[in-house]
Every structure is written in structure tokens, then in C-alpha cells.
Scaffold this active site. Structure first.
Site, PDB file in Angstrom:
ATOM      1  N   HIS A   1       0.809  -1.214   0.000  1.00 41.96           N
ATOM      2  CA  HIS A   1       0.000   0.000   0.000  1.00 41.96           C
ATOM      3  C   HIS A   1       0.849   1.274   0.000  1.00 41.96           C
ATOM      4  O   HIS A   1       0.316   2.374  -0.188  1.00 41.96           O
ATOM      5  CB  HIS A   1      -0.950   0.002   1.209  1.00 41.96           C
ATOM      6  CG  HIS A   1      -2.283   0.623   0.916  1.00 41.96           C
ATOM      7  ND1 HIS A   1      -2.457   1.630  -0.005  1.00 41.96           N
ATOM      8  CD2 HIS A   1      -3.518   0.371   1.421  1.00 41.96           C
ATOM      9  CE1 HIS A   1      -3.736   1.975  -0.052  1.00 41.96           C
ATOM     10  NE2 HIS A   1      -4.413   1.235   0.800  1.00 41.96           N
ATOM     11  N   ARG A   2       2.148   1.153   0.196  1.00 38.31           N
ATOM     12  CA  ARG A   2       3.028   2.311   0.061  1.00 38.31           C
ATOM     13  C   ARG A   2       3.208   2.692  -1.400  1.00 38.31           C
ATOM     14  O   ARG A   2       3.470   3.850  -1.736  1.00 38.31           O
ATOM     15  CB  ARG A   2       4.412   2.010   0.667  1.00 38.31           C
ATOM     16  CG  ARG A   2       4.424   1.693   2.147  1.00 38.31           C
ATOM     17  CD  ARG A   2       5.808   1.216   2.569  1.00 38.31           C
ATOM     18  NE  ARG A   2       6.237   0.037   1.823  1.00 38.31           N
ATOM     19  CZ  ARG A   2       7.439  -0.528   1.931  1.00 38.31           C
ATOM     20  NH1 ARG A   2       8.340  -0.019   2.766  1.00 38.31           N
ATOM     21  NH2 ARG A   2       7.747  -1.602   1.222  1.00 38.31           N
TER      22      ARG A   2
END
Length: 401
Positions: free
Chosen positions: A371-372
Site C-alpha cells: 500500500h506504500r
């Protein structure tokens, strides 16, 4: 001279000593395999760096040691004539023993483990595998024969004395936490502690693909469904390259990989292993199918090389044949960005466009992503595109033209 455990694979920190292929006093040539080790990804042989005489062992079979550990000592013996004289000076019986000891016992690490845990001297087993390789079935067959002999001996003894238990079994409720299992645990912990995992779930209609696959089989082209999935994923990665990327925290950049090297998770008795199928973006579905089978065969025979298990940019896991209806959250192979897992396919009632109920084959899919690097909306678009290609195999073929 010290022979140390060196780094034989990407990210390797330690290895289990599977077996010694020599004994103290043996004369070896340079590059002769002397120690067999196992990491979380592969089995490899450590060769002798020089010609010499094997000295003292510094580690034990079954021990897990870090990179840089001294495995054994070897005395430099560059004078080949002295080597020859030493062998000739041995009495015939000792010379035979020496030669026999240099003969390697062919067996996979897990097979050796079965033998050790059951107290079997693997040297006494006759291998039925390729080139006389000892396989798991050989060990079990030997154990079964020994068990039968033991029971027969006990039955004979019962006729002459008081009855006694035929088999004295001891339940062992512990499992060694080392070798591949420990390495897998370390890798998984590093991944979940480093990557903020997010998982998207999707249902994929594979009815038409399975029918297309059956049509191909009828004309002699038997291709696995997974090969179609991999090619479809590669097409999706061209359109959404963020999922074939790598995050470099120190340089503060996201590197998009142009080549599609897919890690394919294979379930092995001693733990999961992920060989890499390279350049899928340039391969036909038929080629993917053939190479995937070859990789799986090499993995099961413990013949994977360092190149076979390194350099992956994206990973897939096909657990559908094992069951599991609703999917799971697969753990990403760090430093990759995404992993797709295919789950069980089952027939389900579906409402068609004309509001009629029809039966379709539906496969569950789960996609974990970093999700980064990527957001949920991109993951949804990615799986929607994958579903579109799989729903209509003709579209998949057209995309390859």
C-alpha cells in the site's frame, strides 16, 4: 585452510548442513563437492576451493549455521604425485573403502531427513530414482520391510514365550524449527513487518476459458489453466506496471521493472519454494506451460539452481487444487510489490444479462499489494482487466498478436 559457508543465493543468511560428502583424510581435487547445504530456497553443494586432504569438521550434520561459518579444514596438497603415492600406499581394502566413501549418495535433503528421523542408514538403501537416486518411497519401502520383518520375528517369538507388544512406537510431538522452515518464517516476518499489506478479493468467471482449454485438449494441445492466467497477468502488468515494481526506500524511488519474472509458489513437503519463470512478457502460452512444468519437476527433484530461484518481480500462488473457497491474504515476496493467489473454482448460479439464472464456473482470486506503492483503486482496475481477459479467451489471444 578454512572452508567457509559463502553466500550462494540472493538474501541468504544461513543454511542447514545436510550432509558431508567426504570424510577426514580423504584426498580431493579442486571443485570436488564436499558439503551439501540447504537454504530456504534451494539445495547446493559447497566445492573444495583447492586440491588437498580433508581435515577436521567444524560443524555437524543437521546444524544450521550463518554465512561465514567455517565448515571444515583442508590441508593444501598441491603435489599430485604425493597424492597418488598416498593412495597407492594404502592396502587394497583401505583403498576400496576410500573410493567408496568418495562415491556420493544421491538423495534429496528431505529424503535424508526421513532416513535420519527413522534411524535408517541411508547408505544401506538401494535407490530406484533417476541415476540410482534414493527417493522418499525407497525409505518408506525399507521401513515397511523392516516393520514386516520385526512383526514376523515377534509372532515367531510369541509361540515360545509370553505375549509382548509387536511394535513399540514413541509419539514425537515436536518438529525441528530450522532449515527451510526457519528461513521461510524469517522471510515472512521481514515482509509483514516491512510492507503494509492490503488485499483485494475478486471473483473470476473461468467458464469460457475452461471450455477453450478442453477444445485445445481434444486436438492434442493440453495446456494448464495456470499458463493462461500467467499470460493474462503479464498483459495486465504492461498496462499497470506499478504492480511489477520495487520500492527503494534509501533512494526514495519506485523502480518499474520492464521484464516480467514470475515467482511460482510450489508446495513442497519440507516447505514452500518459489522458482522463477523469466520473461513471461515474451513467451507464448504453450511455452509458459512447458517451462512451468520443467521448473516444478526441478523443484521436486531439488535440482534448482541459484538462477532458478532469484530475480522474481511478481509472484503467483495457485492453491485452487487444494481447496479453499473464499481466498486468503497472501504474504508478498519482499522486495516485490504484489502477489496474486488463485483459489478454488466451483460452479455457481449466476444472473445473466437477460435476468436468467445460469450456471458458471467461478474462481476466487486474492491480490495482496504494497500500500506504500499502489492504491486499492489500481488493484481493482488490475483485477477487472484480468477478469476481462479470462472471461473471453479470444480477447486474450488477440492481445498477444
Amino acid at each position: 585452510m578454512e572452508v567457509k559457508l559463502h553466500d550462494i543465493g540472493e538474501g541468504m543468511t544461513e543454511a542447514e548442513i545436510v550432509s558431508f560428502l567426504v570424510k577426514p583424510g580423504d584426498v580431493v581435487k579442486a571443485d570436488t563437492p564436499i558439503v551439501e547445504v540447504q537454504t530456504d530456497k534451494m539445495t547446493a553443494e559447497i566445492p573444495s576451493p583447492i586440491a588437498g586432504i580433508i581435515g577436521e569438521f567444524n560443524v555437524k550434520q543437521g546444524q544450521t549455521v550463518p554465512v561465514g561459518t567455517t565448515l571444515l579444514f583442508i590441508q593444501n596438497h598441491s603435489d599430485s604425485e604425493n597424492q597418488k603415492e598416498r593412495l597407492i600406499s594404502l592396502p587394497p581394502s583401505q583403498h576400496d573403502t576410500h573410493q567408496n566413501h568418495l562415491k556420493r549418495i544421491l538423495a534429496a535433503p528431505y529424503t535424508r531427513k526421513i532416513a535420519r528421523e527413522n534411524g535408517v542408514e541411508i547408505e544401506n538403501i538401494k535407490g530406484t530414482g533417476l541415476s540410482g537416486r534414493i527417493i522418499d518411497e525407497d525409505i518408506y519401502r525399507y521401513l515397511e520391510q523392516s516393520k514386516t520383518q520385526s512383526i514376523n520375528s515377534s509372532l515367531f517369538a510369541e509361540k515360545q514365550q509370553e505375549p509382548s507388544p509387536l511394535i513399540n512406537e514413541q509419539q514425537d510431538d515436536t518438529i525441528p524449527f530450522r532449515g527451510r522452515r526457519k528461513q521461510i518464517a524469517n522471510n515472512m516476518m521481514h515482509s509483514v513487518q516491512t510492507i503494509p499489506h492490503c488485499t483485494h478479493f475478486e471473483e473470476i468467471d473461468v467458464t469460457d476459458l475452461l471450455q477453450f482449454k478442453q477444445n485445445l485438449k481434444e486436438i492434442g494441445r493440453d495446456i494448464s489453466a495456470t499458463a493462461f492466467f500467467l499470460k493474462a497477468l503479464s498483459i495486465c502488468l504492461k498496462e499497470y506496471p506499478i504492480f511489477n515494481a520495487q520500492l527503494d526506500i534509501e533512494k526514495e524511488i519506485i523502480i518499474k521493472n520492464k521484464e516480467h519474472h514470475f515467482g511460482i509458489a510450489i508446495d513442497m513437503e519440507e516447505g514452500l519454494i518459489v522458482p522463477v519463470l523469466r520473461n513471461i512478457e515474451n513467451k507464448s502460452i504453450q511455452s509458459i506451460h512447458v517451462e512451468m512444468k520443467d521448473l516444478s519437476k526441478k523443484a521436486k527433484e531439488n535440482k534448482l539452481s541459484v538462477k532458478d530461484i532469484t530475480g522474481g518481480t511478481f509472484t503467483i500462488s495457485n492453491v485452487g487444487p487444494l481447496g479453499g473457497s473464499f481466498g486468503a491474504t497472501p504474504i508478498i515476496q519482499h522486495p516485490q510489490v504484489a502477489l496474486v493467489s488463485f483459489h478454488k473454482t466451483k460452479k455457481m448460479p449466476v444472473v445473466a444479462d437477460n435476468d436468467q439464472i445460469i450456471i458458471r464456473s467461478i474462481m476466487n482470486l486474492s491480490m495482496s499489494f504494497d500500500h506504500r506503492v499502489a492504491d486499492g483503486a489500481s488493484a481493482v482496475r488490475f483485477t477487472n482487466r484480468f477478469a476481462q481477459l479470462i472471461n473471453d479467451p479470444k480477447m486474450l489471444i488477440l492481445e498477444m498478436v
